[in-house]
Scaffold this motif. Structure first.
Motif, PDB file in Angstrom:
ATOM      1  N   ALA A  65      -3.281  14.738  -3.247  1.00 34.40           N
ATOM      2  CA  ALA A  65      -2.628  13.516  -2.751  1.00 34.40           C
ATOM      3  C   ALA A  65      -2.339  13.623  -1.258  1.00 34.40           C
ATOM      4  O   ALA A  65      -2.567  12.679  -0.487  1.00 34.40           O
ATOM      5  N   GLY A  66      -1.857  14.782  -0.825  1.00 37.17           N
ATOM      6  CA  GLY A  66      -1.562  14.974   0.591  1.00 37.17           C
ATOM      7  C   GLY A  66      -2.811  14.965   1.452  1.00 37.17           C
ATOM      8  O   GLY A  66      -2.814  14.384   2.545  1.00 37.17           O
ATOM      9  N   ALA A  67      -3.878  15.597   0.973  1.00 39.45           N
ATOM     10  CA  ALA A  67      -5.126  15.635   1.743  1.00 39.45           C
ATOM     11  C   ALA A  67      -5.717  14.236   1.907  1.00 39.45           C
ATOM     12  O   ALA A  67      -6.178  13.868   2.997  1.00 39.45           O
ATOM     13  N   LEU A  68      -5.696  13.438   0.842  1.00 39.32           N
ATOM     14  CA  LEU A  68      -6.191  12.062   0.932  1.00 39.32           C
ATOM     15  C   LEU A  68      -5.348  11.242   1.915  1.00 39.32           C
ATOM     16  O   LEU A  68      -5.879  10.421   2.674  1.00 39.32           O
ATOM     17  N   THR A  69      -4.039  11.494   1.916  1.00 43.92           N
ATOM     18  CA  THR A  69      -3.149  10.760   2.810  1.00 43.92           C
ATOM     19  C   THR A  69      -3.412  11.133   4.266  1.00 43.92           C
ATOM     20  O   THR A  69      -3.378  10.271   5.155  1.00 43.92           O
ATOM     21  N   VAL A  70      -3.687  12.404   4.538  1.00 43.40           N
ATOM     22  CA  VAL A  70      -4.006  12.832   5.908  1.00 43.40           C
ATOM     23  C   VAL A  70      -5.274  12.141   6.396  1.00 43.40           C
ATOM     24  O   VAL A  70      -5.342  11.669   7.545  1.00 43.40           O
ATOM     25  N   LEU A  71      -6.273  12.057   5.533  1.00 42.15           N
ATOM     26  CA  LEU A  71      -7.511  11.353   5.904  1.00 42.15           C
ATOM     27  C   LEU A  71      -7.225   9.887   6.217  1.00 42.15           C
ATOM     28  O   LEU A  71      -7.753   9.316   7.178  1.00 42.15           O
ATOM     29  N   PHE A  72      -6.380   9.260   5.401  1.00 45.21           N
ATOM     30  CA  PHE A  72      -6.008   7.874   5.646  1.00 45.21           C
ATOM     31  C   PHE A  72      -5.270   7.740   6.975  1.00 45.21           C
ATOM     32  O   PHE A  72      -5.479   6.780   7.725  1.00 45.21           O
ATOM     33  N   VAL A 119       0.998   5.226  -1.392  1.00 48.17           N
ATOM     34  CA  VAL A 119       2.456   5.189  -1.542  1.00 48.17           C
ATOM     35  C   VAL A 119       2.831   5.202  -3.023  1.00 48.17           C
ATOM     36  O   VAL A 119       3.695   5.976  -3.455  1.00 48.17           O
ATOM     37  N   TYR A 120       2.180   4.357  -3.775  1.00 49.30           N
ATOM     38  CA  TYR A 120       2.477   4.285  -5.207  1.00 49.30           C
ATOM     39  C   TYR A 120       2.135   5.598  -5.907  1.00 49.30           C
ATOM     40  O   TYR A 120       2.918   6.107  -6.716  1.00 49.30           O
ATOM     41  N   TYR A 121       0.973   6.153  -5.585  1.00 47.56           N
ATOM     42  CA  TYR A 121       0.524   7.383  -6.247  1.00 47.56           C
ATOM     43  C   TYR A 121       1.481   8.538  -5.956  1.00 47.56           C
ATOM     44  O   TYR A 121       1.832   9.309  -6.845  1.00 47.56           O
ATOM     45  N   ASP A 122       1.923   8.654  -4.696  1.00 46.69           N
ATOM     46  CA  ASP A 122       2.849   9.726  -4.338  1.00 46.69           C
ATOM     47  C   ASP A 122       4.168   9.613  -5.089  1.00 46.69           C
ATOM     48  O   ASP A 122       4.782  10.620  -5.440  1.00 46.69           O
ATOM     49  N   LYS A 123       4.616   8.363  -5.293  1.00 48.34           N
ATOM     50  CA  LYS A 123       5.863   8.178  -6.041  1.00 48.34           C
ATOM     51  C   LYS A 123       5.666   8.497  -7.517  1.00 48.34           C
ATOM     52  O   LYS A 123       6.544   9.073  -8.160  1.00 48.34           O
ATOM     53  N   ALA A 124       4.505   8.123  -8.043  1.00 41.40           N
ATOM     54  CA  ALA A 124       4.283   8.201  -9.488  1.00 41.40           C
ATOM     55  C   ALA A 124       3.926   9.601  -9.979  1.00 41.40           C
ATOM     56  O   ALA A 124       4.180   9.928 -11.146  1.00 41.40           O
ATOM     57  N   SER A 144      -1.118  -5.536  -4.593  1.00 40.18           N
ATOM     58  CA  SER A 144      -1.741  -5.389  -5.919  1.00 40.18           C
ATOM     59  C   SER A 144      -2.319  -4.002  -6.151  1.00 40.18           C
ATOM     60  O   SER A 144      -2.709  -3.680  -7.274  1.00 40.18           O
ATOM     61  N   SER A 145      -2.356  -3.177  -5.118  1.00 34.11           N
ATOM     62  CA  SER A 145      -2.907  -1.830  -5.289  1.00 34.11           C
ATOM     63  C   SER A 145      -2.085  -0.987  -6.258  1.00 34.11           C
ATOM     64  O   SER A 145      -2.581   0.014  -6.795  1.00 34.11           O
ATOM     65  N   THR A 146      -0.827  -1.383  -6.506  1.00 39.58           N
ATOM     66  CA  THR A 146      -0.028  -0.630  -7.479  1.00 39.58           C
ATOM     67  C   THR A 146      -0.682  -0.658  -8.852  1.00 39.58           C
ATOM     68  O   THR A 146      -0.673   0.347  -9.572  1.00 39.58           O
ATOM     69  N   GLY A 147      -1.256  -1.801  -9.206  1.00 38.25           N
ATOM     70  CA  GLY A 147      -1.948  -1.884 -10.489  1.00 38.25           C
ATOM     71  C   GLY A 147      -3.241  -1.086 -10.480  1.00 38.25           C
ATOM     72  O   GLY A 147      -3.553  -0.365 -11.432  1.00 38.25           O
TER      73      GLY A 147
END
Length: 311
Positions: free
Chosen positions: A239-246, A73-78, A205-208
């Motif tokens: 980012a999208g491919a990693l999210t699909v795997l998740f 979530v953080y990575y997609d926003k950033a 804390s994953s944002t950090g």
């Protein structure tokens, strides 16, 4: 030694437990906490050693999963900021040069709106997706929406105008809004009240952590100097491919501790008893007005809302 009452087969128990089963069977299944099907009416003592083992297994399975999920979530926003540096601003006309002023001025209002529209999407998606989490199987809803989120993220690479980016950002925020309520639902369904604050902080804390991971990934993409796509397009595809795997992994998340496949039948009973000891339920899939009012009057709810708004 553990109390043998905890591990008896429920068919062999009599007295109050049989009575409680008769009471439960007369209710609509959506009206009761699903833990009522495996634990007796009265609280049972549990072996502290087994309780620690159950807590450890829950931590090992759920916390890393939630840490990764909120990191996405953080990575997609950033990554919008990184994509802007890698050519998105020019390719999608996110900045406008006004040549009628001396000297010419550059407006980045479109880029600012692309950032803001994401949060309008989150506001629009929070209620319907949180309602779906409450009413239906948690893992299936979460997995399906996360896969859709990954697909929308990858489609960013196909955007050719700033108008298209606005639409993409709105729907990206809409589907990503499922993560905070889903993770709060998971934590409240597996941990006692005394344990919840620490576990909430762990996945938050994953944002950090993803600030570091995301920076390393973006540095790698900065080295790309060839290929059919622009560097910012590769970022969104990854980012999208990693999210699909998740999202595929999310389908394995149990609906509650009562159906947790990573716990033995004995441990599921202990997991349910732990929550009863903390005066919380496991999972009831009926929305009750009295509970909504109670939540609105709870200062902790507003503190969590403030924390999420500041993320």
């Amino acid at each position: 030694m553990s109390n043998p009452k905890v591990y008896q087969d429920k068919k062999s128990l009599g007295g109050p437990y049989r009575a409680s089963l008769e009471d439960v069977s007369s209710l609509d299944s959506s009206e009761i906490d699903i833990a009522a099907g495996i634990v007796p009416e009265r609280a049972q003592s549990i072996d502290p050693t087994i309780e620690r083992r159950v807590l450890r297994k829950i931590d090992l399975y759920l916390i890393p999963l939630m840490w990764m999920g909120y990191g996405f979530v953080y990575y997609d926003k950033a990554i919008l900021g990184s994509a802007a540096l890698f050519g998105m601003t020019k390719d999608l006309s996110l900045s406008v040069v006004n040549t009628h002023t001396k000297p010419p001025t550059t407006s980045t209002t479109r880029l600012s709106w692309a950032t803001s529209i994401f949060y309008f999407g989150m506001l629009a998606g929070l209620y319907p997706l949180a309602f779906a989490l409450q009413r239906f199987h948690l893992g299936r809803i979460l997995g399906g929406v996360v896969i859709l989120w990954g697909g929308i993220a990858m489609l960013t690479a196909a955007v050719t105008s700033w108008r298209g980016l606005f639409v993409q950002r709105f729907f990206l925020g809409f589907v990503e809004s499922i993560i905070p309520p889903a993770f709060m639902t998971i934590v409240s369904g597996y941990y006692t009240q005394n344990e919840q604050a620490l576990r909430q902080s762990w996945w938050f804390s994953s944002t950090g952590g993803w600030t570091i991971i995301g920076g390393a990934l973006n540095y790698g993409f900065a080295q790309v100097s060839s290929g059919a796509l622009k560097r910012w397009q590769y970022i969104y595809l990854l980012a999208g491919a990693l999210t699909v795997l998740f999202g595929c992994v999310c389908f394995a998340i149990p609906n509650s501790a009562v159906s947790a496949w990573f716990l033995t039948p004995e441990e599921r009973v202990v997991a349910a008893e732990r929550l009863r000891k903390g005066q919380t339920g496991v999972r009831c899939q009926k929305l009750k007005v009295s509970q909504v009012i109670e939540a609105l009057l709870d200062i902790k709810v507003w503190l969590v809302a403030l924390m999420m708004a500041a993320a």
